[in-house]
Design an enzyme around this catalytic site. Sequence first.
Site, PDB file in Angstrom:
ATOM      1  N   ASP A 107      12.525  42.006  51.283  1.00 50.66           N
ATOM      2  CA  ASP A 107      11.170  41.357  51.643  1.00 50.66           C
ATOM      3  C   ASP A 107      10.192  42.146  50.896  1.00 50.66           C
ATOM      4  OD1 ASP A 107       8.706  41.166  53.139  1.00 50.66           O
ATOM      5  OD2 ASP A 107       9.591  40.712  54.919  1.00 50.66           O
ATOM      6  N   VAL A 108       9.231  41.710  50.170  1.00 50.54           N
ATOM      7  CA  VAL A 108       8.258  42.225  49.282  1.00 50.54           C
ATOM      8  C   VAL A 108       7.404  43.030  50.246  1.00 50.54           C
ATOM      9  CG1 VAL A 108       8.458  40.721  47.058  1.00 50.54           C
ATOM     10  CG2 VAL A 108       7.033  40.080  49.282  1.00 50.54           C
ATOM     11  N   TYR A 164       1.654  30.013  51.867  1.00 46.36           N
ATOM     12  CA  TYR A 164       0.349  29.295  51.853  1.00 46.36           C
ATOM     13  C   TYR A 164       0.434  28.342  53.192  1.00 46.36           C
ATOM     14  CZ  TYR A 164       3.501  26.552  48.681  1.00 46.36           C
ATOM     15  OH  TYR A 164       4.464  25.990  48.163  1.00 46.36           O
ATOM     16  N   SER A 205      -4.487  31.412  42.922  1.00 40.90           N
ATOM     17  CA  SER A 205      -4.426  29.969  42.927  1.00 40.90           C
ATOM     18  C   SER A 205      -5.871  29.260  42.858  1.00 40.90           C
ATOM     19  CB  SER A 205      -4.334  29.643  44.815  1.00 40.90           C
ATOM     20  OG  SER A 205      -4.252  28.312  45.187  1.00 40.90           O
ATOM     21  N   TYR A 252      -5.255  32.474  53.249  1.00 34.17           N
ATOM     22  CA  TYR A 252      -4.833  32.196  52.097  1.00 34.17           C
ATOM     23  C   TYR A 252      -5.706  32.220  50.959  1.00 34.17           C
ATOM     24  CZ  TYR A 252      -2.232  29.666  48.163  1.00 34.17           C
ATOM     25  OH  TYR A 252      -1.825  29.496  46.913  1.00 34.17           O
ATOM     26  N   LYS A 292      -5.802  35.329  48.223  1.00 35.83           N
ATOM     27  CA  LYS A 292      -5.999  34.807  46.845  1.00 35.83           C
ATOM     28  C   LYS A 292      -7.039  35.619  46.087  1.00 35.83           C
ATOM     29  CE  LYS A 292      -1.642  33.109  46.345  1.00 35.83           C
ATOM     30  NZ  LYS A 292      -0.546  33.840  45.835  1.00 35.83           N
ATOM     31  N   PRO A 336      -2.805  28.268  39.577  1.00 35.84           N
ATOM     32  CA  PRO A 336      -2.565  26.826  39.566  1.00 35.84           C
ATOM     33  C   PRO A 336      -3.150  25.978  40.486  1.00 35.84           C
ATOM     34  CG  PRO A 336      -0.530  28.158  40.067  1.00 35.84           C
ATOM     35  CD  PRO A 336      -1.808  29.071  40.185  1.00 35.84           C
TER      36      PRO A 336
HETATM   37  N1  LIG Z   1       2.987  25.221  45.090  1.00 31.63           N
HETATM   38  C1  LIG Z   1       1.585  25.322  44.895  1.00 31.63           C
HETATM   39  O1  LIG Z   1       1.127  24.171  45.176  1.00 31.63           O
HETATM   40  C2  LIG Z   1       0.998  26.143  44.646  1.00 31.63           C
HETATM   41  C3  LIG Z   1      -0.339  26.289  44.233  1.00 31.63           C
HETATM   42  C4  LIG Z   1      -1.361  27.375  43.858  1.00 31.63           C
HETATM   43  C5  LIG Z   1      -0.672  28.591  43.909  1.00 31.63           C
HETATM   44  N2  LIG Z   1       0.658  28.818  44.609  1.00 31.63           N
HETATM   45  C6  LIG Z   1       1.356  30.016  44.521  1.00 31.63           C
HETATM   46  O2  LIG Z   1       2.449  30.057  43.868  1.00 31.63           O
HETATM   47  C7  LIG Z   1       3.518  31.210  44.328  1.00 31.63           C
HETATM   48  C8  LIG Z   1       4.723  30.205  44.377  1.00 31.63           C
HETATM   49  O3  LIG Z   1       4.720  29.124  45.213  1.00 31.63           O
HETATM   50  P1  LIG Z   1       5.878  28.113  45.421  1.00 31.63           P
HETATM   51  O4  LIG Z   1       5.269  26.895  45.765  1.00 31.63           O
HETATM   52  O5  LIG Z   1       6.614  28.087  44.135  1.00 31.63           O
HETATM   53  O6  LIG Z   1       6.436  28.783  46.803  1.00 31.63           O
HETATM   54  P2  LIG Z   1       8.034  28.461  47.224  1.00 31.63           P
HETATM   55  O7  LIG Z   1       7.782  28.701  48.769  1.00 31.63           O
HETATM   56  O8  LIG Z   1       8.493  27.484  46.681  1.00 31.63           O
HETATM   57  O9  LIG Z   1       8.431  29.969  46.750  1.00 31.63           O
HETATM   58  C9  LIG Z   1       8.046  31.160  47.282  1.00 31.63           C
HETATM   59  C10 LIG Z   1       9.462  32.013  47.148  1.00 31.63           C
HETATM   60  O10 LIG Z   1       8.712  33.300  47.599  1.00 31.63           O
HETATM   61  C11 LIG Z   1       9.801  33.664  48.511  1.00 31.63           C
HETATM   62  N3  LIG Z   1       9.279  34.864  49.690  1.00 31.63           N
HETATM   63  C12 LIG Z   1       8.370  34.484  50.788  1.00 31.63           C
HETATM   64  N4  LIG Z   1       7.854  35.604  51.230  1.00 31.63           N
HETATM   65  C13 LIG Z   1       8.569  36.578  50.671  1.00 31.63           C
HETATM   66  C14 LIG Z   1       8.585  37.791  51.103  1.00 31.63           C
HETATM   67  N5  LIG Z   1       8.103  38.367  52.127  1.00 31.63           N
HETATM   68  N6  LIG Z   1       9.482  38.745  50.157  1.00 31.63           N
HETATM   69  C15 LIG Z   1      10.417  38.140  49.264  1.00 31.63           C
HETATM   70  N7  LIG Z   1      10.177  36.920  48.837  1.00 31.63           N
HETATM   71  C16 LIG Z   1       9.359  35.939  49.742  1.00 31.63           C
HETATM   72  C17 LIG Z   1      10.188  32.636  49.310  1.00 31.63           C
HETATM   73  O11 LIG Z   1      11.675  32.997  49.995  1.00 31.63           O
HETATM   74  C18 LIG Z   1      10.494  31.649  48.105  1.00 31.63           C
HETATM   75  O12 LIG Z   1      11.475  31.733  47.462  1.00 31.63           O
HETATM   76  C19 LIG Z   1       2.841  31.701  45.667  1.00 31.63           C
HETATM   77  O13 LIG Z   1       2.186  32.747  45.405  1.00 31.63           O
HETATM   78  C20 LIG Z   1       1.843  30.299  45.807  1.00 31.63           C
HETATM   79  O14 LIG Z   1       0.643  31.090  46.761  1.00 31.63           O
HETATM   80  C21 LIG Z   1       1.361  27.680  44.601  1.00 31.63           C
END
Ligand SMILES: NC(=O)c1ccc[n+]([C@@H]2O[C@H](COP(=O)([O-])OP(=O)(O)OC[C@H]3O[C@@H](n4cnc5c(N)ncnc54)[C@H](O)[C@@H]3O)[C@@H](O)[C@H]2O)c1
Length: 241
Positions: free
Chosen positions: A54-55, A85, A133, A146, A150, A176
Amino acid sequence: METRTALVTGAAQGLGQEFAVALAGRGYRVAGLDLVPQRETAGRILDYLELVADVTDEEAVRAELERVVDQFGTLHVVVNNAGVYPSKPFEETTAEDWRRVMRVNLEAPFLVTQAALPYLKAAGWGRVVNIASAAVFTAPPTMVPYVASKMGLIGFTRALAAALAPHGITVNAIAPTMVRTATAERTVGADGGFASVRAGQAVDRTQEPADLVSTLLYVVDEGSGFLTGQTLNVSGGSAYL
Ligand SMILES: NC(=O)c1ccc[n+]([C@@H]2O[C@H](COP(=O)([O-])OP(=O)(O)OC[C@H]3O[C@@H](n4cnc5c(N)ncnc54)[C@H](O)[C@@H]3O)[C@@H](O)[C@H]2O)c1
């Protein structure tokens, strides 16, 4: 040039998996840190180091970073990508909801970067990339914690860039817009979320994880040493600083 090593948090799926694969494709040795095993990512990368933790767990993060250096000898690039999010009306948002978002999205990048710092300093060269984001510009009303987390990450990016510049380490953020990942499809993308975000973009299609790769590779590039403290807004023209 020596082979560089990169750590990507949240590498099991979505953007993190795409970033890990892209860095490996550029010749980086890649470690991924996620709450869950990363079989799919490991299947796409030769010599992938899979770390499950866990991060937000300070001790676990330190121990896993030691494993990266035990295995690869060095660490140069940290991509703070793990994030959550949730979308919920503000009045229903509990203090615990708020704390969880802040811990994963804002405190964890602090913990991971601080644990990585001795290794980046020893390498005399480093790149920290924080995934923010475009929601910080568009401010969706159901994502108050959120957006706050960010925006905090962008402040962290700016101040840390100043703190780490003397060590040859740059710190930047990538913002993104809504990206088609499994989590986004299940949550914020449900009920027409993708269509409404797309309507606000100049580029008339939904952003895919692959759309972020060239920006990541640009930020970590050898030649990008003068780029630091910045937030690169990769949102198809949907949001402006
Ligand atoms: N998908 C979008 O629309 C979007 C848009 C803007 C920003 N983002 C940002 O991009 C990043 C990735 O988004 P995504 O859509 O790929 O998410 P996702 O949910 O597909 O992947 C996130 C990963 O982080 C891991 N994770 C979550 N909490 C954790 C923890 N406490 N310790 C370790 N690992 C943990 C999850 O297990 C998962 O594998 C995030 O920071 C998100 O806020 C996403």
